[in-house]
Design an enzyme around this catalytic site. Sequence first.
Site, PDB file in Angstrom:
ATOM      1  N   TYR A  57       0.846  -1.186   0.000  1.00  0.00           N
ATOM      2  CA  TYR A  57       0.000   0.000   0.000  1.00  0.00           C
ATOM      3  C   TYR A  57       0.892   1.250   0.000  1.00  0.00           C
ATOM      4  O   TYR A  57       1.512   1.595   1.007  1.00  0.00           O
ATOM      5  CB  TYR A  57      -0.908   0.033   1.223  1.00  0.00           C
ATOM      6  N   LEU A 205     -17.409  -1.936   2.018  1.00  0.00           N
ATOM      7  CA  LEU A 205     -18.331  -0.893   1.564  1.00  0.00           C
ATOM      8  C   LEU A 205     -18.361  -0.800   0.038  1.00  0.00           C
ATOM      9  O   LEU A 205     -18.778   0.203  -0.523  1.00  0.00           O
ATOM     10  CB  LEU A 205     -17.931   0.469   2.161  1.00  0.00           C
ATOM     11  N   GLY A 208     -16.851   2.041  -1.559  1.00  0.00           N
ATOM     12  CA  GLY A 208     -17.532   3.300  -1.287  1.00  0.00           C
ATOM     13  C   GLY A 208     -18.934   3.409  -1.856  1.00  0.00           C
ATOM     14  O   GLY A 208     -19.700   4.289  -1.454  1.00  0.00           O
ATOM     15  N   LYS A 213     -23.369   7.790  -0.991  1.00  0.00           N
ATOM     16  CA  LYS A 213     -22.934   9.128  -1.430  1.00  0.00           C
ATOM     17  C   LYS A 213     -23.041   9.323  -2.943  1.00  0.00           C
ATOM     18  O   LYS A 213     -22.908  10.445  -3.425  1.00  0.00           O
ATOM     19  CB  LYS A 213     -21.482   9.373  -1.009  1.00  0.00           C
TER      20      LYS A 213
END
Length: 312
Positions: A57, A205, A208, A213
Amino acid sequence: MEYLTLMNSDLKVSRLCMGGCPMGGYGWGDVQEQELIDTVHAALDNGVNMFDTADTYGLGQSEITLAKALGSKRKDVIIADKFGVRVGGGKTVYDNSPEYIDMALDASLKRLGTDYIDLYQVHYRDGVTPLPVVIEKLEQLKQAGKIRYYGLSNIHQEDYEEIRPFIGRIVSVQDEYSLACRKNENDLNTLRDEFSISPFTWGSLGQGILTGKYDKSVAFGSDDRRSRDIYVNFHGEKLLKNLEIVDVMRGIAEAHDKPVSAVAIRFILDWLKGSVVLVGAKRPSQILGNIQGADWKLTEDEIKKLDEISKD
């Protein structure tokens, strides 16, 4: 916060784990170091005691940022790190060789500013190094005190026979799982029930999309990996299907006075027994919303609705 003890270990961890991919600072749009540090502090203040990262990462940046954020709190948390993705010479390869494990671990320990990692996980199998060789090396590192326990990632049915001899020694397995991606559900349940390995979920999620959203006009800049078609949750028919799921989630969220993201997390906690949910976050408001997924229950009717709308 809810806690559980990982199988084959004495690691008592929060069922919500902060994922470290955004801390790598690459491919997630605008990412600010101080906001990331504040996010770790918000997680700590609200009972999160587990943080997952990987040496790939940001090519180590995630580990460096996590170490900076934890400071003297390192002794109070569980750090889960991953190895096996090797970058060099302009290409990326998987490497599980004992020689590389030694090199990768020492580099991670240095970046994390610690002398041990609580849970060291194979990020991806390399298709070359036999698992017994990998396990032997990890056992040596465990005996040396450099790691406390070890786990696997991205393991599926074709890997079962290879891991069967090591039942009772492997602590965890993580794979992609969410209301937007349930293809690995059977594997995670089987690995828990038949192999006594605690399931972790990444992509919890849906990168996202399950936060509520976004709508069908969603678009990301070139500095955000989700602009690429490989991130299917934000493109084509898959995007439209995910927005149908989000519509159902939004009604449930309103009924419980919770953010939509908390419903996505609560479904995994209720549906996938004994699981730990990994959630990445770039700023405190995001982790605080995610933490609202803990310490309540969906009703049977709500679980049924979410199960039905999210089936492939």
